[in-house]
Structures are given as C-alpha cells and as structure tokens.
Scaffold this active site. Structure first.
Site, mmCIF file in Angstrom:
data_model
loop_
_atom_site.group_PDB
_atom_site.id
_atom_site.type_symbol
_atom_site.label_atom_id
_atom_site.label_comp_id
_atom_site.label_asym_id
_atom_site.label_seq_id
_atom_site.Cartn_x
_atom_site.Cartn_y
_atom_site.Cartn_z
ATOM 1 N N HIS A 213 0.804 -1.226 0.000
ATOM 2 C CA HIS A 213 0.000 0.000 0.000
ATOM 3 C C HIS A 213 0.833 1.271 0.000
ATOM 4 O O HIS A 213 0.285 2.372 -0.082
ATOM 5 C CB HIS A 213 -0.938 0.015 1.215
ATOM 6 C CG HIS A 213 -0.214 0.295 2.500
ATOM 7 N ND1 HIS A 213 0.578 -0.626 3.126
ATOM 8 C CD2 HIS A 213 -0.144 1.404 3.260
ATOM 9 C CE1 HIS A 213 1.095 -0.109 4.225
ATOM 10 N NE2 HIS A 213 0.677 1.135 4.332
HETATM 11 C C1 UD1 Z 1 -1.954 5.168 6.349
HETATM 12 C C2 UD1 Z 1 -0.630 5.627 6.976
HETATM 13 C C3 UD1 Z 1 0.418 4.547 6.778
HETATM 14 C C4 UD1 Z 1 -0.076 3.197 7.259
HETATM 15 C C5 UD1 Z 1 -1.412 2.874 6.608
HETATM 16 C C6 UD1 Z 1 -1.967 1.572 7.098
HETATM 17 C C7 UD1 Z 1 -0.179 8.039 6.946
HETATM 18 C C8 UD1 Z 1 0.623 9.092 6.297
HETATM 19 N N1 UD1 Z 1 -0.138 6.824 6.352
HETATM 20 O O1 UD1 Z 1 -1.735 5.056 4.946
HETATM 21 O O2 UD1 Z 1 1.581 4.887 7.502
HETATM 22 O O3 UD1 Z 1 0.876 2.219 6.939
HETATM 23 O O4 UD1 Z 1 -2.332 3.924 6.898
HETATM 24 O O5 UD1 Z 1 -3.104 1.210 6.393
HETATM 25 O O6 UD1 Z 1 -0.808 8.282 7.944
HETATM 26 N N2 UD1 Z 1 -9.092 4.770 2.253
HETATM 27 C C9 UD1 Z 1 -10.339 4.195 2.183
HETATM 28 N N3 UD1 Z 1 -10.904 3.779 3.372
HETATM 29 C C10 UD1 Z 1 -10.304 3.932 4.576
HETATM 30 C C11 UD1 Z 1 -9.054 4.555 4.608
HETATM 31 C C12 UD1 Z 1 -8.463 4.968 3.446
HETATM 32 O O7 UD1 Z 1 -10.921 4.027 1.130
HETATM 33 O O8 UD1 Z 1 -10.889 3.528 5.593
HETATM 34 C C13 UD1 Z 1 -8.436 5.170 0.974
HETATM 35 C C14 UD1 Z 1 -8.769 6.592 0.564
HETATM 36 O O9 UD1 Z 1 -8.818 6.643 -0.808
HETATM 37 C C15 UD1 Z 1 -7.540 7.365 1.017
HETATM 38 C C16 UD1 Z 1 -6.435 6.332 0.825
HETATM 39 O O10 UD1 Z 1 -7.039 5.080 1.119
HETATM 40 O O11 UD1 Z 1 -7.350 8.524 0.305
HETATM 41 C C17 UD1 Z 1 -5.250 6.537 1.706
HETATM 42 O O12 UD1 Z 1 -5.636 6.595 3.087
HETATM 43 P P1 UD1 Z 1 -4.705 7.380 4.151
HETATM 44 O O13 UD1 Z 1 -5.223 7.234 5.516
HETATM 45 O O14 UD1 Z 1 -4.488 8.778 3.661
HETATM 46 O O15 UD1 Z 1 -3.308 6.654 4.006
HETATM 47 P P2 UD1 Z 1 -2.945 5.085 3.946
HETATM 48 O O16 UD1 Z 1 -2.388 4.809 2.618
HETATM 49 O O17 UD1 Z 1 -4.067 4.263 4.435
#
Ligand code: UD1
Length: 384
Positions: A213
């Site tokens: 991811h």
């Molecule tokens: C975040 C953390 C990362 C961790 C990961 C675990 C930061 C900078 N990154 O990354 O360190 O390893 O979580 O999973 O804090 N999304 C959904 N549903 C959700 C959550 C996210 O659809 O419940 C999608 C959205 O499109 C979002 C993208 O995932 O924009 C990224 O989510 P985000 O929380 O920004 O970062 P992660 O890649 O999950």
C-alpha cells in the site's frame, strides 16, 4: 466525572488500522488500574471503512471510541489540519493530563502537535524508529512526534540509539518492548484455531500472503507493474493471497492492472481479497510459507512468528527485524524480489530469534511508568 486527586486523565488516540492493535493492550493495562487512570479513546477517523477500522475493534475486544473525529481521507495537509482542528476542541473540552499516541501515521503527529501547543504532556509509543527516508510521510511524522513528546516508549536498541543521537534526554526514553507483539501473543492461539485454510482449500506452508500500500510502490504505474510482473512469476509456483488496501485497489483500477489477479472463488495465482480482519490475517500469516509486504508492522509480526518476510522497500525503520528476525529488504526491483522469494521456496532462509522484551508485557511496562506521572506537571488549566 470527578477526578480523585491522584487520578490521571488520559486521552488515547487512534486513527489508522495499525494503531488499533498497538492501543488495545494499553487500554487493557490501564483498565487494571482504574484508580490511577481515567481514560477516553479518541478515533480521528483517518481510517473509516468497516474493514479498515470497526472490524479491528471487534476482533481485538476494544471498547468503542468515546469520540470519533470523522476526519476521513484527504491530502496530507488537509487530513492533518482537520485532525488538529477537531482534536484541539476535544482537548479543550476534556482537559486531559496526558495524551498517548502510537505509531507514525498522520493522526499520531497531528494530535501530538495539538496537545503540546496546549501544554499537555504527550507519550509516544513506538518512538525512535527511523528509516532516514524523508520521502516517507511516516518518517516526517516520527521526527515531529518524537521531538515534541515527553515520554518516548521504544521497541529496541536501535530506537534508543536514534533518539540518543538526536539529543533526546535519556530520562524521556523508556525501552519497554513492542505493544503490537503484546496483541499478537494474546491472540495467537485464538487465531490458530480459526479454520480459514480448510475453508479456502489451502495447506500450511503451501501459500504466501502479501500486502502492498505504500505510495512508493503503488502510486507509480511502472513501479507497480514491475512488482506485479515479478510476483506473477512467483504465484505460478505458490499461490499468493493479497488482501488489498483501498488505496491499492484504487490504483489497480486507475492503471488497468486487474488482469494480473485471479478472480476464482478459491485462492490461486495472485489472488486478491478485500482487507481481512486481524484474526483472519494472523491465521493466514502464521501458516504462510512467506509474507511479502511493504508494511512496517508485518516485518515485526513475522519476526515473532518465525515466518520469512520479504520487504518490498529500499529501507526499513525496523532494522532489528533484519538483525535478529526473518526479514529481508528486497526493494521493488523484480530481480531482487525473485531472488529472495526463490531462496524461501528453496528453504534457504535462516531462522530468526525474537528481539529482547517482545514478550507480551510492553503495555504493562508503559502503564507502570505512566503510573509514576508527576502530578505537578499537569497542564496549568487542570486545576485539580
Ligand atoms: C496510512 C498511513 C500509513 C499506514 C497505513 C496503514 C499516513 C501518512 N499513512 O496510509 O503509515 O501504513 O495507513 O493502512 O498516515 N481509504 C479508504 N478507506 C479507509 C481509509 C483509506 O478508502 O478507511 C483510501 C482513501 O482513498 C484514502 C487512501 O485510502 O485517500 C489513503 O488513506 P490514508 O489514511 O491517507 O493513508 P494510507 O495509505 O491508508
């Protein structure tokens, strides 16, 4: 609630998936000392999907969050700013003595900055990890968090050394072990008996699991395609179960990479599933031939499970897992990925050992140390 004179009011913060397994044992240990700790749980809502959030609370037997900030997704600045604005309101309403943050996600840093600017003491669990890779948002989060925190709870000697080198006073650093491993050891036997392998027609040691991811692996089409090319070769020899993070699924769609994955009902080839619950995934990992990942936590969990881990990153903030554990840093180059996975398939990977103090008692140590909180250091407002 009226606080007794020596009761500490604590806000525990979680936001994203890997935070939940780190906070669960801390809450449990605090519940053993209700006279000393009154605690509330704040979920920032950084992760919000059922499978990224709620299912973990169920699996881990965690209480529902007392407050959900519901910040959701956004750019780093948007997400961080929303968390800060909402968390500040909570702090001003709840007037805590101490805020506890875990890990290295945006929620960790945002809540640390907010609390410190209000004069509240902050404890960081999993402090001192450094990848020295400033292209990782998590590295920026770690640095900002650690420089501000009052209690730095570390998992290993590398973290202690990093903090000491950065000039952190030794009295702030507490080598307590690994709370994520507390949770793993607590749930291992329950997970072992789950019977998922039979349901999927898999046999122990005859499949691999994978997670991917990191923006550095999935946000660039050529890099992502290169990784999938290499892994498709591996998946011809051994099925790879790939629970897909929502951000990765979005990229698979955007780059038109769906053709790499099998769509059959039973695991074969490179097999994509929805994100799995904590116990289901632990069950798979403990029986896997190897784990292929860019996650931080999985490098640690595989070390304790004794399962070979091939890490698809150029560096790790968890070098202890390479020093004593079963972790190998392959980067995202296809040749290196194939070399390491072939070594595992040929039985050439050495067995590791478990790092010092990864013994299931880290949360207990943290709570014992926090129990000695100096009440005269309470924020000026608290007026207890
Ligand atoms: C975040 C953390 C990362 C961790 C990961 C675990 C930061 C900078 N990154 O990354 O360190 O390893 O979580 O999973 O804090 N999304 C959904 N549903 C959700 C959550 C996210 O659809 O419940 C999608 C959205 O499109 C979002 C993208 O995932 O924009 C990224 O989510 P985000 O929380 O920004 O970062 P992660 O890649 O999950």
């Amino acid at each position: 609630m009226i606080l007794k004179g020596n009761t500490l009011k604590v806000i525990n913060v979680v936001g994203a998936r890997p935070n939940f397994m780190k906070m669960a044992p801390i809450i449990e240990a605090m519940n053993e000392q209700r006279e000393r700790f009154q605690h509330i749980l704040v979920h920032t809502g950084q992760h919000y999907d059922e499978r990224m959030s709620k299912s973990f609370f169920v699996d881990l037997g965690m209480p529902k969050p007392d407050i959900d900030l519901e910040v959701g997704s956004g750019s780093h600045a948007e997400q961080t700013a929303r968390i800060m604005v909402e968390f500040e309101k909570v702090c001003l309403r709840e007037l805590p003595d101490l805020v506890i943050v875990v890990g290295d996600v945006n929620s960790t840093m945002a809540c640390t900055i907010t609390a410190k600017k209000l004069g509240i003491q902050v404890a960081h669990v999993e402090a001192g990890l450094r990848s020295r890779d400033m292209t990782m948002p998590e590295e920026i989060n770690r640095l900002c968090t650690d420089v501000l925190c009052d209690y730095l709870f570390t998992t290993d000697h590398f973290a202690n050394e990093n903090l000491a080198r950065e000039g952190v006073s030794m009295e702030k650093i507490h080598f307590v072990g690994n709370v994520m491993i507390d949770t793993l050891l607590k749930h291992k036997e329950l997970a072992r008996g789950m019977g998922i392998l039979e349901g999927w027609g898999l046999k122990p040691g005859e499949f691999a699991t994978m997670t991917l991811h990191r923006p550095s692996n999935v946000d660039d089409a050529a890099t992502f395609r290169g990784i999938l090319d290499a892994l498709s070769g591996v998946a011809k020899v051994i099925p790879i179960i790939f629970p897909v993070h929502p951000r990765t699924r979005k990229m698979v769609k955007r780059f038109g990479l769906g053709g790499y994955f099998s769509t059959a009902d039973s695991p074969q080839g490179l097999w994509m599933t929805d994100p799995l619950g904590y116990l289901e995934f632990l069950h798979l990992n403990m029986h896997a031939k190897m784990v292929i990942t860019d996650s931080g936590g999985l490098q640690e969990e595989t070390t304790v499970l004794g399962v070979p881990c091939i890490t698809l990153r150029e560096n790790t903030e968890r070098p202890i897992t390479c020093e004593v554990g079963t972790n190998f840093i392959a980067g995202n180059d296809g040749v290196a990925i194939l070399r390491y996975t072939s070594m595992v398939l040929n039985g050439e990977m050495p067995r590791g050992t478990v790092p010092e103090r990864w013994d299931g008692r880290a949360a207990e140590r943290i709570v014992e140390i926090l129990g000695g909180f100096d009440l005269s250091r309470r924020a000026a407002w608290s007026g207890h």
